[in-house]
Design a protein around this motif. Structure first.
Motif, mmCIF file in Angstrom:
data_model
loop_
_atom_site.group_PDB
_atom_site.id
_atom_site.type_symbol
_atom_site.label_atom_id
_atom_site.label_comp_id
_atom_site.label_asym_id
_atom_site.label_seq_id
_atom_site.Cartn_x
_atom_site.Cartn_y
_atom_site.Cartn_z
ATOM 1 N N VAL A 1 -4.247 -6.249 -5.718
ATOM 2 C CA VAL A 1 -5.552 -5.599 -5.744
ATOM 3 C C VAL A 1 -5.931 -5.141 -4.339
ATOM 4 C CG1 VAL A 1 -8.024 -6.036 -6.061
ATOM 5 C CG2 VAL A 1 -6.393 -6.804 -7.786
ATOM 6 N N VAL A 2 -5.695 -6.005 -3.369
ATOM 7 C CA VAL A 2 -6.031 -5.677 -1.989
ATOM 8 C C VAL A 2 -5.173 -4.517 -1.499
ATOM 9 C CG1 VAL A 2 -6.161 -6.602 0.321
ATOM 10 C CG2 VAL A 2 -6.688 -8.050 -1.598
ATOM 11 N N ALA A 3 -3.898 -4.565 -1.861
ATOM 12 C CA ALA A 3 -3.002 -3.502 -1.418
ATOM 13 C C ALA A 3 -3.446 -2.158 -1.968
ATOM 14 C CB ALA A 3 -1.573 -3.807 -1.861
ATOM 15 N N ARG A 4 -3.975 -2.176 -3.189
ATOM 16 C CA ARG A 4 -4.347 -0.916 -3.813
ATOM 17 C C ARG A 4 -5.661 -0.375 -3.248
ATOM 18 N NH1 ARG A 4 -4.318 0.198 -10.321
ATOM 19 N NH2 ARG A 4 -2.084 0.189 -10.029
ATOM 20 N N TYR A 5 -6.620 -1.261 -2.967
ATOM 21 C CA TYR A 5 -7.959 -0.758 -2.666
ATOM 22 C C TYR A 5 -8.456 -0.968 -1.236
ATOM 23 C CZ TYR A 5 -8.257 -0.149 -7.677
ATOM 24 O OH TYR A 5 -8.012 0.245 -8.958
ATOM 25 N N ALA A 6 -7.919 -1.943 -0.518
ATOM 26 C CA ALA A 6 -8.542 -2.267 0.775
ATOM 27 C C ALA A 6 -7.999 -1.406 1.913
ATOM 28 C CB ALA A 6 -8.326 -3.745 1.092
ATOM 29 N N ASN A 7 -8.891 -1.096 2.877
ATOM 30 C CA ASN A 7 -8.458 -0.417 4.096
ATOM 31 C C ASN A 7 -7.978 -1.441 5.112
ATOM 32 O OD1 ASN A 7 -11.454 1.052 3.392
ATOM 33 N ND2 ASN A 7 -9.587 2.269 3.236
ATOM 34 N N ARG A 8 -8.747 -2.533 5.194
ATOM 35 C CA ARG A 8 -8.443 -3.552 6.166
ATOM 36 C C ARG A 8 -8.403 -4.910 5.471
ATOM 37 N NH1 ARG A 8 -11.234 -5.203 10.371
ATOM 38 N NH2 ARG A 8 -13.189 -4.553 9.440
ATOM 39 N N ILE A 9 -7.648 -5.820 6.030
ATOM 40 C CA ILE A 9 -7.445 -7.106 5.351
ATOM 41 C C ILE A 9 -7.614 -8.270 6.321
ATOM 42 C CG2 ILE A 9 -5.650 -8.565 4.289
ATOM 43 C CD1 ILE A 9 -4.573 -6.006 3.021
ATOM 44 N N TYR A 10 -8.265 -9.306 5.833
ATOM 45 C CA TYR A 10 -8.285 -10.576 6.542
ATOM 46 C C TYR A 10 -7.583 -11.601 5.671
ATOM 47 C CZ TYR A 10 -11.805 -8.627 9.674
ATOM 48 O OH TYR A 10 -12.466 -7.866 10.595
ATOM 49 N N VAL A 11 -6.600 -12.294 6.233
ATOM 50 C CA VAL A 11 -5.913 -13.355 5.487
ATOM 51 C C VAL A 11 -6.476 -14.684 5.981
ATOM 52 C CG1 VAL A 11 -3.708 -14.397 4.883
ATOM 53 C CG2 VAL A 11 -3.837 -11.952 5.365
ATOM 54 N N PRO B 1 0.819 -1.220 0.000
ATOM 55 C CA PRO B 1 0.000 0.000 0.000
ATOM 56 C C PRO B 1 0.849 1.265 0.000
ATOM 57 C CG PRO B 1 -0.735 -1.537 1.696
ATOM 58 C CD PRO B 1 0.547 -2.074 1.154
ATOM 59 N N ALA B 2 2.033 1.203 0.605
ATOM 60 C CA ALA B 2 2.881 2.385 0.659
ATOM 61 C C ALA B 2 3.322 2.785 -0.746
ATOM 62 C CB ALA B 2 4.094 2.115 1.548
ATOM 63 N N VAL B 3 3.649 1.784 -1.577
ATOM 64 C CA VAL B 3 4.039 2.066 -2.953
ATOM 65 C C VAL B 3 2.819 2.503 -3.757
ATOM 66 C CG1 VAL B 3 4.975 1.030 -5.063
ATOM 67 C CG2 VAL B 3 5.927 0.406 -2.844
ATOM 68 N N GLU C 1 -0.385 -2.026 7.669
ATOM 69 C CA GLU C 1 0.243 -2.806 8.731
ATOM 70 C C GLU C 1 0.561 -4.220 8.234
ATOM 71 O OE1 GLU C 1 1.141 -1.817 11.693
ATOM 72 O OE2 GLU C 1 1.511 -3.758 12.667
ATOM 73 N N ILE C 2 -0.444 -4.840 7.562
ATOM 74 C CA ILE C 2 -0.266 -6.217 7.084
ATOM 75 C C ILE C 2 0.846 -6.304 6.047
ATOM 76 C CG2 ILE C 2 -1.360 -8.078 5.777
ATOM 77 C CD1 ILE C 2 -3.005 -8.165 8.034
ATOM 78 N N PHE C 3 0.836 -5.368 5.113
ATOM 79 C CA PHE C 3 1.850 -5.439 4.065
ATOM 80 C C PHE C 3 3.201 -4.951 4.570
ATOM 81 C CE2 PHE C 3 -1.889 -5.739 1.345
ATOM 82 C CZ PHE C 3 -1.481 -6.732 0.476
ATOM 83 N N GLY C 4 3.183 -3.989 5.478
ATOM 84 C CA GLY C 4 4.433 -3.445 5.995
ATOM 85 C C GLY C 4 5.067 -4.349 7.030
ATOM 86 N N HIS C 5 4.245 -4.931 7.899
ATOM 87 C CA HIS C 5 4.788 -5.781 8.961
ATOM 88 C C HIS C 5 3.999 -7.079 9.055
ATOM 89 C CE1 HIS C 5 6.918 -2.174 10.218
ATOM 90 N NE2 HIS C 5 5.770 -1.544 10.132
ATOM 91 N N PRO C 6 4.065 -7.911 8.034
ATOM 92 C CA PRO C 6 3.327 -9.167 8.105
ATOM 93 C C PRO C 6 3.890 -10.014 9.243
ATOM 94 C CG PRO C 6 4.836 -9.197 6.258
ATOM 95 C CD PRO C 6 4.869 -7.814 6.818
ATOM 96 N N LYS C 7 2.989 -10.655 10.002
ATOM 97 C CA LYS C 7 3.451 -11.402 11.163
ATOM 98 C C LYS C 7 3.238 -12.901 11.013
ATOM 99 C CE LYS C 7 4.576 -8.027 14.040
ATOM 100 N NZ LYS C 7 5.975 -7.778 14.359
ATOM 101 N N HIS C 8 2.205 -13.289 10.300
ATOM 102 C CA HIS C 8 1.948 -14.724 10.204
ATOM 103 C C HIS C 8 2.825 -15.336 9.111
ATOM 104 C CE1 HIS C 8 -0.087 -18.568 9.739
ATOM 105 N NE2 HIS C 8 -0.606 -18.340 10.943
#
Lengths: 327, 334, 300
Positions: free
Chosen positions: B220-230, A268-270, B244-251
């Protein structure tokens, strides 16, 4: 044999499919699926062919495989002109030009065992002398693609999608080809499986420096990842062709730019900072493509002269070729 | 802010002759008003079945929603009769759905107009002429030029992208509170996909509706979603804000997904080899009590093999993970 | 539909792991309906009867006993005797041989010719297809019985000519189905793949196209067995089939029909035999169709 030697050269390839009407099959029009495509592929190189559905990338691949006989143009494989050979004359070349198809479900005969699918090219071309040699070679092919030779007796539906595509790759490798036409080899697979297949294809090429891929796909990120050079197609023509990094860092054709901007990046940052070009309208029908540059109806830069003559693919330096009057 | 839709402990099972497939096994999530939520996972992870269960669209038999509740507007809508009047009013009227395959989701023997107006006449009690006028207006809104003429066409006279636009028009015809889009653009080309996603985002903003985007496409999710469930193996394994999910994925599964897909903005094979997730997704029959991702996990420990799969636990603000360990991996793509 | 897609997705996942062999699935679906099971029992019984007719039949079916003509069913002759004093039960048992043989041979001959024509027409397409298929359409225009009557009139009666007549009249059905199947199957990527490997047309047709066309053809063959048996009975009834004194169910109905009011068992007994046989083949055909349906693969 040098690494830079050309293995495949396609010149002004055209493939028209007649549209017929009535009982007598009178020809009323042509679908210009491929309309003057030229490119070269060196030994050990991977050329990516990208574009949206209907752009002619699959048809181009199938002309190289001689599943279709081209309407005009030449295809030179390893110094031999092959576009006009008869089926019997072409058969020996089929050992050297292999293929991987998109759908791992429909590209394997559901009634054949995995082993006989992989071994079929060996039988067809009489490449093995004995039953033992055949079995040994099939087992070797299974191991090359990471399949357990013990599974050779199973039929395709007992395998997962990724495993099926491995069977397809093993079949492609059976005759030790120098060119593999990969037609969307991963797009039917799950994301976590795609990487396995991409890595397998890369490993095979790393193990055999003479192996070339013509990699046809619509997924630009995958094509960038696997290809040395990329050609972008739109409505039967190549609009831009260059080194894969150059294409992504410095796209010149307006269509390439729109295509690249349409692919979302998993960050999302990009994404926040990216320019989004949303094209107007839809891809016109190849039955009746626009005059001049096929893209001019949807192009932001279009001017009247764009509708007059089809722009030629011209080199703008460093082998970066673009077909656009505005560049 | 009260959630628009709250799903608690949803369980949907399918009976097969090999055993019970627990396609959705205790899924809880919520949708806030006006937000876009991404539900990500591979095929078979239960992301589509979850959405179908919410609307009671699971074909039964073999499927059955056996547990959990879906609270919408203060009522548990799972208690409604699957094809009763109350459920029908919600379906299409208040919660609309857009499917992946626009060809099979439209009836080939009815005109686009008939299919569009039917919903409005049914849910909003419009007259024929009024519904038709509204349908033409809707077609214009979703970018189908010449709606007055196109409204009398049949689905086969439209291209794939145009059919999906019609589907969007149908979904929006009753101004729903929530639109659930199940792989809405997977069958389409990238430029058409971009056109449609942009259109959907704009329409959602205009109507103030929430969008649930079910997809396997992380971009697609990264571009449009506010919140994500994996989702993985019928459960949610990680949830949180998109950044948060894309920047600091934990699982480990999320990390695996992100590192196995090539990215457009990074260099080719010479620079980075893709890291595939080994093995295959499980069959969801007779699953062990331990973590379902365990056999494929690159970070597994002895504890994972002994203890029951933990529940989602918070690791940061609005960021939940279903894993014992804190696997700190900053952006895998850098 | 998308809903169904989601379900097959889930089930498909399961299928790859929990491995169930195709043969087991086939039997399970095939045997799941009681009518199909009954049909199978009848067919198996019929085959056993035909093979062991000399052992099973209480009397010689051709032996006339003029002291026992038109006997009603009794302990010695369970189904009575006909006007020449022949045991009806024995004649029905021997008649099963005629029926099965005529049905089987006619269907196999028709299938062999029809499938070859259909395969060539469907696979090659182009100008070959219309030539073959127009010829086949021409044959199809005649009703089966009419065609068989013409052949029988031309060549005379007798079991061999009945088989020829029925065989010819069934050819178009197979040719059409095979042609359609071949047209569909040859569009599959695996056929394209075989071509790209360099396989010859003969190899593609025999190894890849033909086996994948089989399922509906097997169903058709089963159902056609019933039809051929019925048609043979019809021809025999019309006097164009098996020459007397040969035992054939149709001829027996024909003989018994004249005595319908006094000795109804003479016409009814072979009639019931025909009915049961045709019913059994149709049921089994139905069951095969369900069991071979690829859409049901991986379910049940």
């Amino acid at each position: 044999m040098s690494a830079n030697e050309t293995i495949l050269e396609v010149n002004d390839l055209k493939m028209y499919f007649p549209v017929t009407k009535g009982l007598l099959g009178k020809k009323v029009a042509d679908v210009k699926a491929v309309d003057g495509v030229s490119f070269q592929l060196s030994r050990g190189e991977t050329l990516g062919l990208v574009g949206e559905s209907g752009c002619g990338k699959t048809t181009t691949g199938r002309c190289v495989l001689r599943i279709y006989r081209p309407t005009s143009g030449t295809i030179i494989f390893d110094h031999d002109e092959i576009s006009n050979l008869s089926e019997n004359e072409f058969r020996p070349y089929r050992k050297k030009i292999s293929f991987i198809f998109q759908d791992p479900f429909s590209s394997l005969d559901p009634r054949q065992s995995a082993g006989s699918i992989v071994g079929e090219p060996l039988k067809v071309h009489h490449l093995v002398k004995s039953r033992a040699e055949y079995k040994e070679r099939v087992e070797e092919l299974f191991r090359m693609v990471g399949l357990d030779p013990m599974m050779a007796n199973r039929v395709p539906h007992e395998f997962s999608g990724g495993q099926r595509q491995r069977i397809g790759i093993a079949r492609a490798l059976a005759c030790d080809p120098s060119l593999i036409v990969c037609d969307e080899p991963i797009s039917a697979l799950d994301v976590s499986i795609q990487a396995q297949i991409i890595n397998l294809l890369e490993e095979l090429q790393a193990g055999n420096k003479e192996l070339s891929y013509l990699f046809i796909a619509h997924d630009l990120a995958v094509v960038r990842h696997i290809s040395d050079r990329v050609a972008v197609m739109y409505l039967g023509r190549i609009v831009e062709m260059t080194d894969s990094n150059e294409l992504y860092q410095n796209p010149l054709h307006p269509y390439t730019r729109a295509l690249l901007s349409a692919v979302p990046i998993a960050d999302p940052a990009v994404e926040e900072k990216r320019e989004r070009i949303i094209l107007k309208g839809e891809v016109p029908s190849p039955l009746n493509p626009p005059s001049g540059c096929h893209f001019h109806l949807r192009c932001q830069l279009a001017s009247p002269e764009c509708s007059e003559a089809a722009p030629q693919l011209k080199d703008v330096g460093n082998g970066h070729k673009v077909a656009c009057l505005k560049v | 802010m009260a959630a628009l839709l709250t799903v608690k402990g949803l369980q949907t099972h399918f009976n097969t002759d090999r055993g019970i497939v627990k396609a959705v096994d205790g899924v809880s999530y919520h949708i806030d008003p006006g937000e876009t939520v991404g539900v990500v996972g591979e095929s078979g992870c239960g992301k589509s079945v979850t959405q179908l269960s919410v609307l009671q669209l699971i074909p039964s038999p073999p499927g059955k929603t056996v547990g959990g509740e879906v609270v919408f507007e203060g009522r548990n809508i799972l208690e409604y009769e699957a094809n009763g009047a109350q459920m029908r009013e919600i379906r299409g009227g208040k919660i609309a759905m857009i499917f992946q395959e626009p060809m099979t989701s439209l009836n080939p023997v009815l005109t686009i107009g008939r299919q569009l107006t039917e919903m409005m006449e049914l849910h909003q009690g419009m007259g024929k002429a009024e519904a038709r006028a509204r349908a033409i207006e809707l077609l214009g809104m979703v970018g189908i030029p010449d709606g007055a003429k196109r409204i009398d066409n049949y689905p086969h006279q439209f291209s794939g992208g145009m059919r999906q636009r019609v589907m969007i028009a149908m979904a929006l015809s009753c101004s729903p509170k929530i639109v659930i889009a199940d792989e809405p653009t997977t069958a389409l080309d990238v430029t058409t996909q971009a056109q449609l996603l942009e259109l959907m985002q704009n329409m959602m903003r205009r109507l103030g509706s929430s969008l649930v985007m079910v997809t396997h496409n992380l971009g697609v999710v990264a571009r449009y979603a506010n919140r994500i469930y994996v989702m993985y193996a019928g459960r949610i394994v990680e949830s949180g804000d998109a950044k948060e999910i894309f920047g600091h994925p934990k699982h480990p599964y999320t990390i695996g997904l992100l590192s196995c897909v090539p990215r457009l903005d990074e260099c080719g094979k010479k620079e980075r080899k893709l890291v595939p997730i080994q093995g295959m997704p499980p069959a969801l029959i007779n699953m062990p009590k331990t973590c379902a991702f365990l056999p494929r996990c690159a970070y597994r420990t002895a504890r994972c093999e002994q203890e029951v799969w933990p529940e989602l636990r918070p690791v940061a603000d609005r960021h939940y993970v279903r894993c014992f360990d804190d696997i700190g991996q900053a952006n895998v793509c850098k | 539909m998308a809903e169904a897609g989601a379900v097959t997705e889930t089930i498909g996942q399961a299928a790859t792991q929990a491995r169930v062999t195709e043969a087991r699935r086939f039997w399970r679906v095939f045997m799941s309906r009681s009518l199909v099971r009954i049909g199978m029992v009848i067919i198996v019984a019929l085959i056993i009867t035909a093979i062991f007719a000399p052992i099973l039949a209480p009397y010689d079916p051709y032996a006339q006993d003029l002291s026992q003509t038109l006997a009603n069913p009794n302990t010695k002759h369970w189904l009575g005797t006909d006007s020449l004093g022949r045991d009806t039960l024995s004649r029905i048992i021997y008649g099963s041989r005629t029926s099965l043989m005529v049905g089987l041979v006619a269907v196999v001959v028709a299938a062999a010719i029809g499938m070859t024509l259909g395969l060539i027409a469907g696979y090659y397409g182009g100008w070959i297809n219309p030539i073959i298929m127009r010829f086949v359409d021409g044959l199809l225009a005649f009703p089966m019985i009419l065609l068989a009557l013409a052949v029988a009139a031309l060549l005379g009666g007798g079991i061999r000519n009945v088989i020829i007549a029925l065989g010819v009249s069934l050819v178009p059905v197979y040719a059409r189905l095979m042609c359609g199947q071949a047209l569909t199957v040859k569009e599959n990527d695996y056929v394209t793949a075989a071509r790209a490997i360099g396989a010859s047309n003969a190899r593609i047709m025999l190894v890849h196209v033909l086996p994948n066309c089989f399922p509906p053809l097997i169903v058709l063959m089963t159902m056609m067995m019933g039809m051929a048996i019925l048609a043979e009975a019809g021809l025999s009834f019309l006097g164009l089939g098996i020459k007397p004194p040969g035992a054939a169910w149709g001829a027996m109905v024909s003989d018994g029909y004249q005595l319908l009011l006094t000795n109804p068992i003479l016409a009814f007994a072979p009639g019931v035999a025909i009915m049961l046989t045709v019913f059994a083949f149709n049921m089994v055909g139905d069951g095969l169709r369900d069991a071979l349906d690829p859409r049901l693969r991986g379910t049940l």
